[in-house]
Design a protein around this motif. Structure first.
Motif, PDB file in Angstrom:
ATOM      1  N   MET A 106       8.797  -8.671  21.673  1.00 10.52           N
ATOM      2  CA  MET A 106       9.245  -9.781  20.804  1.00 10.52           C
ATOM      3  C   MET A 106      10.566 -10.348  21.298  1.00 10.52           C
ATOM      4  O   MET A 106      10.767 -11.561  21.300  1.00 10.52           O
ATOM      5  CB  MET A 106       9.349  -9.301  19.350  1.00 10.52           C
ATOM      6  CG  MET A 106       7.978  -9.125  18.698  1.00 10.52           C
ATOM      7  SD  MET A 106       8.045  -8.834  16.914  1.00 10.52           S
ATOM      8  CE  MET A 106       8.660  -7.171  16.848  1.00 10.52           C
ATOM      9  N   SER A 107      11.478  -9.483  21.715  1.00 11.00           N
ATOM     10  CA  SER A 107      12.758  -9.969  22.249  1.00 11.00           C
ATOM     11  C   SER A 107      12.506 -10.895  23.431  1.00 11.00           C
ATOM     12  O   SER A 107      13.080 -11.977  23.534  1.00 11.00           O
ATOM     13  CB  SER A 107      13.643  -8.807  22.717  1.00 11.00           C
ATOM     14  OG  SER A 107      14.076  -8.044  21.622  1.00 11.00           O
ATOM     15  N   PHE A 108      11.632 -10.441  24.333  1.00 16.64           N
ATOM     16  CA  PHE A 108      11.342 -11.216  25.531  1.00 16.64           C
ATOM     17  C   PHE A 108      10.752 -12.582  25.167  1.00 16.64           C
ATOM     18  O   PHE A 108      11.156 -13.619  25.705  1.00 16.64           O
ATOM     19  CB  PHE A 108      10.372 -10.439  26.430  1.00 16.64           C
ATOM     20  CG  PHE A 108      10.061 -11.144  27.715  1.00 16.64           C
ATOM     21  CD1 PHE A 108      10.929 -11.047  28.787  1.00 16.64           C
ATOM     22  CD2 PHE A 108       8.909 -11.914  27.848  1.00 16.64           C
ATOM     23  CE1 PHE A 108      10.656 -11.714  29.991  1.00 16.64           C
ATOM     24  CE2 PHE A 108       8.634 -12.582  29.036  1.00 16.64           C
ATOM     25  CZ  PHE A 108       9.508 -12.479  30.114  1.00 16.64           C
ATOM     26  N   GLU A 109       9.817 -12.574  24.216  1.00 16.72           N
ATOM     27  CA  GLU A 109       9.176 -13.843  23.836  1.00 16.72           C
ATOM     28  C   GLU A 109      10.199 -14.801  23.228  1.00 16.72           C
ATOM     29  O   GLU A 109      10.250 -15.985  23.566  1.00 16.72           O
ATOM     30  CB  GLU A 109       8.031 -13.589  22.845  1.00 16.72           C
ATOM     31  CG  GLU A 109       7.280 -14.869  22.498  1.00 16.72           C
ATOM     32  CD  GLU A 109       6.175 -14.670  21.458  1.00 16.72           C
ATOM     33  OE1 GLU A 109       5.760 -13.508  21.236  1.00 16.72           O
ATOM     34  OE2 GLU A 109       5.734 -15.683  20.877  1.00 16.72           O
ATOM     35  N   PHE A 110      11.049 -14.284  22.347  1.00 14.71           N
ATOM     36  CA  PHE A 110      12.025 -15.170  21.702  1.00 14.71           C
ATOM     37  C   PHE A 110      12.993 -15.758  22.731  1.00 14.71           C
ATOM     38  O   PHE A 110      13.325 -16.936  22.687  1.00 14.71           O
ATOM     39  CB  PHE A 110      12.799 -14.419  20.618  1.00 14.71           C
ATOM     40  CG  PHE A 110      13.781 -15.300  19.892  1.00 14.71           C
ATOM     41  CD1 PHE A 110      13.338 -16.365  19.097  1.00 14.71           C
ATOM     42  CD2 PHE A 110      15.157 -15.098  20.015  1.00 14.71           C
ATOM     43  CE1 PHE A 110      14.243 -17.201  18.435  1.00 14.71           C
ATOM     44  CE2 PHE A 110      16.066 -15.931  19.354  1.00 14.71           C
ATOM     45  CZ  PHE A 110      15.596 -16.977  18.568  1.00 14.71           C
ATOM     46  N   LEU A 111      13.407 -14.936  23.692  1.00 16.58           N
ATOM     47  CA  LEU A 111      14.373 -15.423  24.683  1.00 16.58           C
ATOM     48  C   LEU A 111      13.752 -16.433  25.641  1.00 16.58           C
ATOM     49  O   LEU A 111      14.385 -17.435  25.982  1.00 16.58           O
ATOM     50  CB  LEU A 111      14.921 -14.242  25.500  1.00 16.58           C
ATOM     51  CG  LEU A 111      15.828 -13.255  24.764  1.00 16.58           C
ATOM     52  CD1 LEU A 111      16.101 -12.042  25.650  1.00 16.58           C
ATOM     53  CD2 LEU A 111      17.146 -13.912  24.353  1.00 16.58           C
ATOM     54  N   THR A 112      12.524 -16.174  26.078  1.00  7.31           N
ATOM     55  CA  THR A 112      12.004 -16.962  27.211  1.00  7.31           C
ATOM     56  C   THR A 112      10.980 -18.037  26.841  1.00  7.31           C
ATOM     57  O   THR A 112      10.781 -18.974  27.609  1.00  7.31           O
ATOM     58  CB  THR A 112      11.341 -16.030  28.254  1.00  7.31           C
ATOM     59  OG1 THR A 112      10.284 -15.326  27.604  1.00  7.31           O
ATOM     60  CG2 THR A 112      12.349 -15.061  28.831  1.00  7.31           C
ATOM     61  N   SER A 113      10.324 -17.906  25.686  1.00 13.24           N
ATOM     62  CA  SER A 113       9.263 -18.864  25.383  1.00 13.24           C
ATOM     63  C   SER A 113       9.837 -20.266  25.190  1.00 13.24           C
ATOM     64  O   SER A 113      10.860 -20.454  24.534  1.00 13.24           O
ATOM     65  CB  SER A 113       8.527 -18.423  24.117  1.00 13.24           C
ATOM     66  OG  SER A 113       7.910 -19.545  23.523  1.00 13.24           O
ATOM     67  N   PRO A 114       9.163 -21.290  25.779  1.00  9.63           N
ATOM     68  CA  PRO A 114       9.628 -22.684  25.649  1.00  9.63           C
ATOM     69  C   PRO A 114       9.735 -23.096  24.180  1.00  9.63           C
ATOM     70  O   PRO A 114      10.553 -23.943  23.829  1.00  9.63           O
ATOM     71  CB  PRO A 114       8.539 -23.498  26.341  1.00  9.63           C
ATOM     72  CG  PRO A 114       7.797 -22.532  27.196  1.00  9.63           C
ATOM     73  CD  PRO A 114       7.951 -21.171  26.585  1.00  9.63           C
ATOM     74  N   GLN A 115       8.938 -22.454  23.342  1.00  8.22           N
ATOM     75  CA  GLN A 115       8.969 -22.802  21.923  1.00  8.22           C
ATOM     76  C   GLN A 115      10.237 -22.271  21.249  1.00  8.22           C
ATOM     77  O   GLN A 115      10.653 -22.777  20.218  1.00  8.22           O
ATOM     78  CB  GLN A 115       7.739 -22.164  21.278  1.00  8.22           C
ATOM     79  CG  GLN A 115       7.350 -22.773  19.970  1.00  8.22           C
ATOM     80  CD  GLN A 115       6.272 -21.892  19.317  1.00  8.22           C
ATOM     81  OE1 GLN A 115       5.535 -21.166  19.991  1.00  8.22           O
ATOM     82  NE2 GLN A 115       6.197 -21.971  17.992  1.00  8.22           N
ATOM     83  N   TRP A 116      10.861 -21.242  21.841  1.00  9.00           N
ATOM     84  CA  TRP A 116      12.034 -20.635  21.202  1.00  9.00           C
ATOM     85  C   TRP A 116      13.280 -20.893  22.030  1.00  9.00           C
ATOM     86  O   TRP A 116      13.690 -22.037  22.108  1.00  9.00           O
ATOM     87  CB  TRP A 116      11.752 -19.162  20.887  1.00  9.00           C
ATOM     88  CG  TRP A 116      10.513 -19.037  20.034  1.00  9.00           C
ATOM     89  CD1 TRP A 116       9.262 -18.690  20.448  1.00  9.00           C
ATOM     90  CD2 TRP A 116      10.397 -19.368  18.635  1.00  9.00           C
ATOM     91  NE1 TRP A 116       8.371 -18.760  19.396  1.00  9.00           N
ATOM     92  CE2 TRP A 116       9.035 -19.169  18.268  1.00  9.00           C
ATOM     93  CE3 TRP A 116      11.283 -19.806  17.649  1.00  9.00           C
ATOM     94  CZ2 TRP A 116       8.570 -19.396  16.965  1.00  9.00           C
ATOM     95  CZ3 TRP A 116      10.830 -20.018  16.351  1.00  9.00           C
ATOM     96  CH2 TRP A 116       9.491 -19.821  16.021  1.00  9.00           C
TER      97      TRP A 116
END
Ligand code: SER
Length: 609
Positions: A106-116
């Motif tokens: 989840m940390s990785f997704e929040f940091l790197t996802s274009p949506q976040w």
């Protein structure tokens, strides 16, 4: 680049974790309830400690929030690019739910996802725990990061000082952590440039703590019954790096405050680390922001000479001093703290409505403390002038440290100002001698009053621990005088007093108050030992321990007994501690007030003298 504001970051974070089935919970007061181990809430995890240790949280096992925090351990570094005494922390929590794998994903997704946050991979570096003693190297976390696309040469394996978090106070939940760093330069300086690299461009923005242990009062690490995750993302820092700024003071969070200080002082802020006026402006901005949040808190304290009130006093007085310094290099009229405070309130009231609700208290207290300090300064200057003719007779032009200490001790006149006045007359102060006298005085007052204010937070507040033990004595004494129904409804401890709410549908008589006080003081006089045992909640109740009605307990609980043994004791209570070792250390117990708190509930305020 679009500017990312603190508000936007807060809502992105909350929305992301809500979309991952987390319940948003309220941040808590800056002044912790019933926690004698710290003066302020120092991290988002702080108010959640009971839940990290096993309590059920009413909102569930996945939580997200933002929390106001104060840390004054580094107060002397404030003025550089990044140190702050007040900051906001975002956090997501797993209470025995997900652990390393899901937390890191989840940390990785929040940091790197274009949506976040959309942070490019090459800007990210990671640290994990290198292992120590029985606690293994955290290859597991490293492997998860690598599976997500972080390369091995961007991962640092670091020792306890860097990658083991907690506890927040002397005891409590803790564990290895994995920290996320942002590269503040253009691009990592070499193929294996990673956090800790000598290019000094990696800045920590987020921390996933894998809570597996509880550090107990004996300093041992016990395995937690259920593993938890505690994470913390610093809002100010993250806003700084994501906006490509090099200092927190250059962000939208601080700009309006700095502009107000520039206006009042007629000093220009240039954003340099090496210019005195810039440092003073930063210190004023930081300290007033902290003071506003402390004074605007629902559990606010006033400036005083002990505990949280003392920290507040230091913050305000330091801001005044730097305000005065600024005026030396400008033609400004002088900084009125409350003018700057209003700007802070305006900028934060949307997120923290308590600031607006308490505005008159905030402004009044600031004005009063400023005036008090000004008076101190005037007296000190006056005394210095009286001393001057004699001082000038010294051919070496050195003012003795003992004399400087006397100005400090008698008039509260800060050493920095004595040094300044001395240098204006071509003199210097014997600082070593001053330091020596100051140290002696500190040791003396510490052992005399038994109070510990060591400057750093996370120190065990000795006074608060004593109040905690006094609370047990009071609870038992009330039950003896008023009957068993006089049960605890609430308790709040600071380094200055205890407050105890209990069930009673009428006022206590003067005689009952006196008798209660006498019983407590008798136990103090007997200098009874206070000891702790761990047992099942059933055994605790069978042994006569007071347990709080409606409170959820773990199957095994800590029981604190005041008395010589389990056959011969005064009070026994289920409690997390910590406590004084003997009642003799408490001092004289005095009930200052007994009044109604709410329907059917009375409130006692008592002090130890
Ligand atoms: N408690 C950890 C910290 O303060 C994560 O929230 O960094």
């Amino acid at each position: 680049m679009n500017v990312l504001t603190a508000c936007e970051l807060r809502s992105k974070y909350i929305n992301f974790f809500v979309s991952k089935n987390h319940a948003q919970i309220q941040g808590k007061s800056l002044l912790p309830e019933n926690d004698p181990t710290v003066l302020f809430t120092t991290a988002g995890m702080h108010p959640l400690v009971p839940y990290l240790l096993g309590e059920e949280h009413p909102a569930g096992k996945r939580l997200v929030n933002f929390q106001k925090c104060i840390r004054t351990g580094d107060i002397d570094s404030v003025g550089d690019k990044s140190h702050l005494t007040f900051f906001e922390m975002l956090g997501n929590w797993s209470l025995g739910d997900y652990f390393k794998e899901e937390a890191i994903k989840m940390s990785f997704e929040f940091l790197t996802s274009p949506q976040w946050l959309n942070i490019p991979l090459e800007k990210l570096g990671i640290t994990v725990f290198q292992g120590e003693g029985n606690i293994p190297k955290d290859d597991e976390s490293a492997a998860i990061w690598k599976s997500l696309g972080i390369s091995e040469n961007r991962i640092s394996y670091l020792p306890r000082e860097d990658n083991f978090w907690g506890p927040a106070g002397a005891t409590g939940p803790c564990g290895p952590d994995s920290e996320m760093f942002y590269y503040t330069g253009d691009a990592p300086c070499s193929a294996d440039c990673k956090p800790g690299c000598s290019c000094n461009n990696w800045l920590e923005i987020w921390n996933d703590v894998f809570m597996q242990y509880n550090k107990n009062a004996d300093g041992e690490y016990e395995a937690l019954k259920r593993k938890c995750v505690d994470t913390g993302m610093g809002i100010e820092r993250t806003v700084t790096v994501l906006n490509g700024k090099s200092s927190v003071y250059d962000t939208v969070i601080f700009q309006p405050i700095i502009a107000a200080i520039e206006n009042a002082s007629l000093c220009k802020y240039t954003g340099s680390d090496n210019i005195d006026t810039d440092r003073s402006i930063r210190i004023i901005a930081d300290h007033i922001r902290s003071a506003v949040f402390i004074l605007g808190d629902p559990k606010a304290v006033s400036p005083s000479n002990v505990g949280a009130g003392y920290v507040l006093r230091r913050l305000i007085r330091r801001a005044v001093r730097h305000g005065k310094k600024l005026l030396k290099s400008s033609s400004g009229e002088g900084i009125n703290l409350s003018v700057i405070a209003r700007v802070v309130i305006d900028n934060f009231k949307e997120t923290y409505p308590e600031l607006e609700e308490n505005i008159s208290f905030i402004i009044n207290e600031l004005d009063k403390e400023e005036a008090k300090f000004m008076e101190t300064l005037q007296k000190g200057e006056h005394e210095f002038e009286k001393l001057l003719p004699n001082l000038l007779k010294d051919p070496r032009k050195i003012m003795s440290g003992r004399l400087a200490f006397k100005l400090y001790d008698t008039y509260g006149f800060p050493i920095e100002l004595t040094e300044e006045l001395a240098s204006e007359s071509g003199m210097s102060v014997n600082k070593d001698e001053f330091d020596e006298a100051f140290k002696k005085h500190q040791e003396l007052s510490r052992s005399q009053s038994g109070q510990s204010f060591k400057g750093g937070l996370g120190d065990q507040g000795e006074m608060a621990v004593k109040y905690h033990s006094a609370t047990h004595l009071l609870h038992k004494a009330l039950k003896m005088i008023l009957g068993d129904k006089a049960a605890q409804k609430g308790s709040n401890i600071t380094a200055e007093r205890l407050r105890f709410d209990f069930i009673l549908d009428r006022a206590m008589t003067a005689d009952e108050i006196k008798k209660t006080e006498d019983i407590v003081n008798e136990q103090i006089k007997k200098d009874l030992p206070i000891f702790m045992e761990t047992m099942s909640i059933e055994d605790a109740k069978a042994a006569g321990a007071i347990a709080l009605f409606g409170e959820k307990y773990e199957s095994m609980v800590k029981v604190y007994t005041v008395g010589n043994s389990n056959e011969d004791f005064f009070a026994k209570e289920v409690c997390g501690g910590p406590h004084a070792e003997r009642t003799g250390a408490l001092g004289i117990f005095k009930i200052q007030k007994e009044q109604s708190s709410s329907a059917g509930v009375r409130r006692i305020r008592a002090v130890l003298e």
